[in-house]
Design an enzyme around this catalytic site. Structure first.
Site, PDB file in Angstrom:
ATOM      1  N   ASN A  88      -3.831  17.515  12.014  1.00 21.22           N
ATOM      2  CA  ASN A  88      -3.141  16.531  12.358  1.00 21.22           C
ATOM      3  C   ASN A  88      -1.763  17.042  12.759  1.00 21.22           C
ATOM      4  O   ASN A  88      -1.148  18.299  12.393  1.00 21.22           O
ATOM      5  CB  ASN A  88      -2.759  15.728  11.003  1.00 21.22           C
ATOM      6  CG  ASN A  88      -1.517  15.985  10.260  1.00 21.22           C
ATOM      7  OD1 ASN A  88      -0.425  15.563  10.791  1.00 21.22           O
ATOM      8  ND2 ASN A  88      -1.488  16.582   9.201  1.00 21.22           N
ATOM      9  N   PHE A 123       5.613  12.999  11.303  1.00 19.32           N
ATOM     10  CA  PHE A 123       6.417  11.774  10.757  1.00 19.32           C
ATOM     11  C   PHE A 123       6.253  10.653  11.524  1.00 19.32           C
ATOM     12  O   PHE A 123       7.746  10.237  11.554  1.00 19.32           O
ATOM     13  CB  PHE A 123       7.783  12.405  10.539  1.00 19.32           C
ATOM     14  CG  PHE A 123       7.780  13.623   9.442  1.00 19.32           C
ATOM     15  CD1 PHE A 123       6.752  13.953   8.602  1.00 19.32           C
ATOM     16  CD2 PHE A 123       8.898  14.397   9.156  1.00 19.32           C
ATOM     17  CE1 PHE A 123       6.958  14.846   7.643  1.00 19.32           C
ATOM     18  CE2 PHE A 123       9.050  15.280   8.148  1.00 19.32           C
ATOM     19  CZ  PHE A 123       7.987  15.713   7.727  1.00 19.32           C
ATOM     20  N   SER A 138       6.111  20.343   6.416  1.00 22.94           N
ATOM     21  CA  SER A 138       5.484  20.029   7.334  1.00 22.94           C
ATOM     22  C   SER A 138       5.397  20.616   8.561  1.00 22.94           C
ATOM     23  O   SER A 138       6.679  21.323   9.014  1.00 22.94           O
ATOM     24  CB  SER A 138       5.688  18.452   8.036  1.00 22.94           C
ATOM     25  OG  SER A 138       5.052  18.075   9.130  1.00 22.94           O
ATOM     26  N   ASN A 170       4.617  20.025  11.586  1.00 25.79           N
ATOM     27  CA  ASN A 170       4.884  19.257  13.058  1.00 25.79           C
ATOM     28  C   ASN A 170       6.088  18.564  13.186  1.00 25.79           C
ATOM     29  O   ASN A 170       6.213  18.039  14.099  1.00 25.79           O
ATOM     30  CB  ASN A 170       3.664  18.029  12.835  1.00 25.79           C
ATOM     31  CG  ASN A 170       2.362  18.586  12.568  1.00 25.79           C
ATOM     32  OD1 ASN A 170       1.919  19.380  13.138  1.00 25.79           O
ATOM     33  ND2 ASN A 170       1.649  17.783  11.436  1.00 25.79           N
ATOM     34  N   THR A 171       7.274  19.208  12.498  1.00 26.63           N
ATOM     35  CA  THR A 171       8.522  18.894  12.932  1.00 26.63           C
ATOM     36  C   THR A 171       9.113  20.199  13.264  1.00 26.63           C
ATOM     37  O   THR A 171       9.422  21.050  12.283  1.00 26.63           O
ATOM     38  CB  THR A 171       9.263  18.205  12.016  1.00 26.63           C
ATOM     39  OG1 THR A 171       8.828  16.905  11.813  1.00 26.63           O
ATOM     40  CG2 THR A 171      10.814  18.024  12.431  1.00 26.63           C
ATOM     41  N   LYS A 194       8.122  20.093  -2.059  1.00 28.81           N
ATOM     42  CA  LYS A 194       6.875  20.340  -1.599  1.00 28.81           C
ATOM     43  C   LYS A 194       6.857  21.539  -0.472  1.00 28.81           C
ATOM     44  O   LYS A 194       7.588  21.415   0.326  1.00 28.81           O
ATOM     45  CB  LYS A 194       6.172  19.035  -0.791  1.00 28.81           C
ATOM     46  CG  LYS A 194       4.855  19.496  -0.186  1.00 28.81           C
ATOM     47  CD  LYS A 194       4.186  18.000  -0.079  1.00 28.81           C
ATOM     48  CE  LYS A 194       2.675  18.227   0.611  1.00 28.81           C
ATOM     49  NZ  LYS A 194       2.004  16.936   0.864  1.00 28.81           N
ATOM     50  N   ASN A 238       1.452  22.189   1.180  1.00 26.14           N
ATOM     51  CA  ASN A 238       1.024  21.281   2.490  1.00 26.14           C
ATOM     52  C   ASN A 238       0.074  21.812   3.525  1.00 26.14           C
ATOM     53  O   ASN A 238      -0.403  22.666   2.997  1.00 26.14           O
ATOM     54  CB  ASN A 238       2.498  21.089   3.139  1.00 26.14           C
ATOM     55  CG  ASN A 238       2.660  19.924   4.087  1.00 26.14           C
ATOM     56  OD1 ASN A 238       1.837  19.149   4.557  1.00 26.14           O
ATOM     57  ND2 ASN A 238       3.937  19.218   3.854  1.00 26.14           N
TER      58      ASN A 238
HETATM   59  C1  LIG Z   1      -3.512  13.065   8.397  1.00 26.64           C
HETATM   60  C2  LIG Z   1      -2.292  13.686   7.545  1.00 26.64           C
HETATM   61  C3  LIG Z   1      -1.131  13.329   7.332  1.00 26.64           C
HETATM   62  C4  LIG Z   1      -0.288  14.013   6.428  1.00 26.64           C
HETATM   63  N1  LIG Z   1       0.976  13.616   6.451  1.00 26.64           N
HETATM   64  C5  LIG Z   1       1.840  14.118   5.578  1.00 26.64           C
HETATM   65  C6  LIG Z   1       3.113  13.917   5.289  1.00 26.64           C
HETATM   66  O1  LIG Z   1       3.570  12.842   5.870  1.00 26.64           O
HETATM   67  N2  LIG Z   1       3.973  14.411   4.537  1.00 26.64           N
HETATM   68  C7  LIG Z   1       3.451  15.463   3.654  1.00 26.64           C
HETATM   69  O2  LIG Z   1       4.378  15.850   2.688  1.00 26.64           O
HETATM   70  N3  LIG Z   1       2.344  15.838   3.612  1.00 26.64           N
HETATM   71  C8  LIG Z   1       1.636  15.134   4.747  1.00 26.64           C
HETATM   72  N4  LIG Z   1       0.284  15.778   4.745  1.00 26.64           N
HETATM   73  C9  LIG Z   1      -0.431  16.731   4.050  1.00 26.64           C
HETATM   74  C10 LIG Z   1      -1.003  16.380   2.503  1.00 26.64           C
HETATM   75  O3  LIG Z   1      -0.209  15.634   1.752  1.00 26.64           O
HETATM   76  C11 LIG Z   1      -1.649  17.521   1.868  1.00 26.64           C
HETATM   77  O4  LIG Z   1      -0.540  18.244   1.338  1.00 26.64           O
HETATM   78  C12 LIG Z   1      -2.613  18.187   2.663  1.00 26.64           C
HETATM   79  O5  LIG Z   1      -3.384  17.727   3.564  1.00 26.64           O
HETATM   80  C13 LIG Z   1      -3.537  19.221   1.958  1.00 26.64           C
HETATM   81  O6  LIG Z   1      -4.293  18.209   0.913  1.00 26.64           O
HETATM   82  P1  LIG Z   1      -5.928  17.928   1.415  1.00 26.64           P
HETATM   83  O7  LIG Z   1      -6.633  19.147   1.865  1.00 26.64           O
HETATM   84  O8  LIG Z   1      -6.289  17.002   0.211  1.00 26.64           O
HETATM   85  O9  LIG Z   1      -5.707  16.990   2.594  1.00 26.64           O
HETATM   86  C14 LIG Z   1      -0.689  15.124   5.451  1.00 26.64           C
HETATM   87  C15 LIG Z   1      -2.167  15.261   5.651  1.00 26.64           C
HETATM   88  C16 LIG Z   1      -2.876  14.690   6.658  1.00 26.64           C
HETATM   89  C17 LIG Z   1      -4.454  14.966   6.599  1.00 26.64           C
END
Ligand SMILES: Cc1cc2nc3c(=O)[nH]c(=O)nc-3n(C[C@H](O)[C@H](O)[C@H](O)COP(=O)(O)O)c2cc1C
Length: 343
Positions: free
Chosen positions: A108, A112, A170, A172-173, A206, A235
């Site tokens: 992704n 945000f 993140s 992406n910022t 985080k 993350n």
């Molecule tokens: C589509 C998507 C959007 C995410 N958005 C955020 C976010 O807004 N803030 C954040 O701290 N982590 C965000 N994450 C990261 C997840 O909270 C997590 O740290 C990461 O995906 C690893 O866990 P997983 O493998 O179980 O997905 C996002 C992950 C995905 C897949």
């Protein structure tokens, strides 16, 4: 799982972001349910909060806090909404969310996208408080002072949050992850501690899985000095382990199965840096009770997941919780705290 197996091809026929919106809309229609019951051995007390199960929903699934109660009802022991920024923002242009089916992964670069603090505050303020619902806060992309955005987030969201998660990881910022660097991190955490009201919710930090040697000790020291209550590790990754899917070269953060070994390594490094002084919440590629157990015995007090839901359906949190209770029983252990760090 049987029903989800049936529905999955339909859901996956939609582009990933449309499918996600449809899922949130459907969850919003579910009638209110009582909070699920878990085996007593799964209960734990972390940072002064009572968690009925250690399996939580990671940030990013419910960015605006639209469905925290539906997700608790599905069997999550806690739910983290957000990331929420002070002002609403659109995020990056679409497409920005990709399923990597062959890799059981997601990329992704949403950036945000969220409706901002005021909207979240209003929505969460109207809900009846129950369960553990954390609020993950971030900075606006165009902010002139990112540290000030976190300070605003702590003050604004504390009244509706059981905990706050400060997301500086993140990818992406642009530039956001620089807040993890030495001087900036100390300055940020100092400003956050000063903004924290006495009696306010615990604050978690985080972090990214992509850190250099020595960063783990430095981050742990800064977090302990600033009285941060726990670390969320980790993350999404900007690295690209070998991937099979045609989307593997999309830019953004990678999550799901390929993140699993990296997130486990990062957890171990944070555990050895903290020696158990700081609770750790493990996230990244968790999709089974075995995955969750491996994190707990490596030193995690709690776990979270997101990408696993895409491939294993909404019953996953409940199945993992039941599997953890079984593992405790088989080993004659009476609590997650007993298993924590035992590996
Ligand atoms: C589509 C998507 C959007 C995410 N958005 C955020 C976010 O807004 N803030 C954040 O701290 N982590 C965000 N994450 C990261 C997840 O909270 C997590 O740290 C990461 O995906 C690893 O866990 P997983 O493998 O179980 O997905 C996002 C992950 C995905 C897949």
């Amino acid at each position: 799982m049987a029903l989800y197996k049936l529905l999955r091809p339909l859901i996956h026929a939609l582009d990933a972001e449309t499918a996600h919106r449809a899922t949130i809309a459907a969850l919003g229609l579910l009638p209110p349910r009582a909070l699920p019951q878990f085996a007593p051995s799964l209960a734990s007390d972390i940072a002064g909060l009572a968690f009925p199960s250690p399996v939580g929903l990671a940030a990013g699934f419910d960015k605006d806090g639209e469905v925290p109660d539906a997700m608790l009802g599905l069997g999550f022991g806690f739910v983290e909404i957000g990331t929420i920024t002070p002002r609403p923002q659109q995020g990056n242009p679409r497409p920005r969310l990709f399923r990597l089916v062959e890799d059981q992964a997601v990329i992704n670069r949403l950036g945000f996208n969220n409706r901002g603090q005021a909207a979240a505050l209003d929505r969460l303020g109207r809900r009846k408080r129950r369960g553990v619902v954390g609020v993950n806060i971030g900075a606006n992309k165009d902010s002139a002072d990112r540290i000030a955005d976190y300070v605003t987030g702590v003050a604004a969201m504390a009244p509706v949050a059981d905990y706050l998660a400060v997301n500086i990881s993140s990818p992406n910022t642009p530039g956001l992850r620089n807040l993890q660097a030495g001087g900036e991190l100390v300055e940020l955490l100092g400003a956050i501690s000063a903004a924290r009201a006495a009696g306010g919710p615990p604050i978690f930090l985080k972090v990214a899985p992509d850190l250099e040697r020595g960063d783990h000790e430095r981050i742990v020291r800064a977090a302990i000095d600033a009285k941060i209550d726990a670390l969320i590790v980790a993350n999404t990754t900007v690295s690209r382990p070998p991937l099979l899917s045609r989307h593997g070269r999309e830019s953004g953060g990678l999550s799901g199965a390929p993140l699993k070994p990296l997130a486990l390594d990062a957890l171990r490094l944070f555990r050895s840096a903290s020696g158990g002084e700081l609770p750790l919440i493990a996230v990244g590629g968790i999709a089974s009770a075995d995955d969750a157990w491996a994190r707990i015995v490596a030193g995690a007090s709690l776990v979270q997941l997101y990408s696993g839901l895409v491939y294993h359906g909404p019953g996953l949190a409940r199945r993992i919780a039941d599997g953890l209770a079984q593992r405790l029983e088989q080993r004659g252990m009476s609590s997650i705290a007993e298993a924590m760090g035992s590996g």
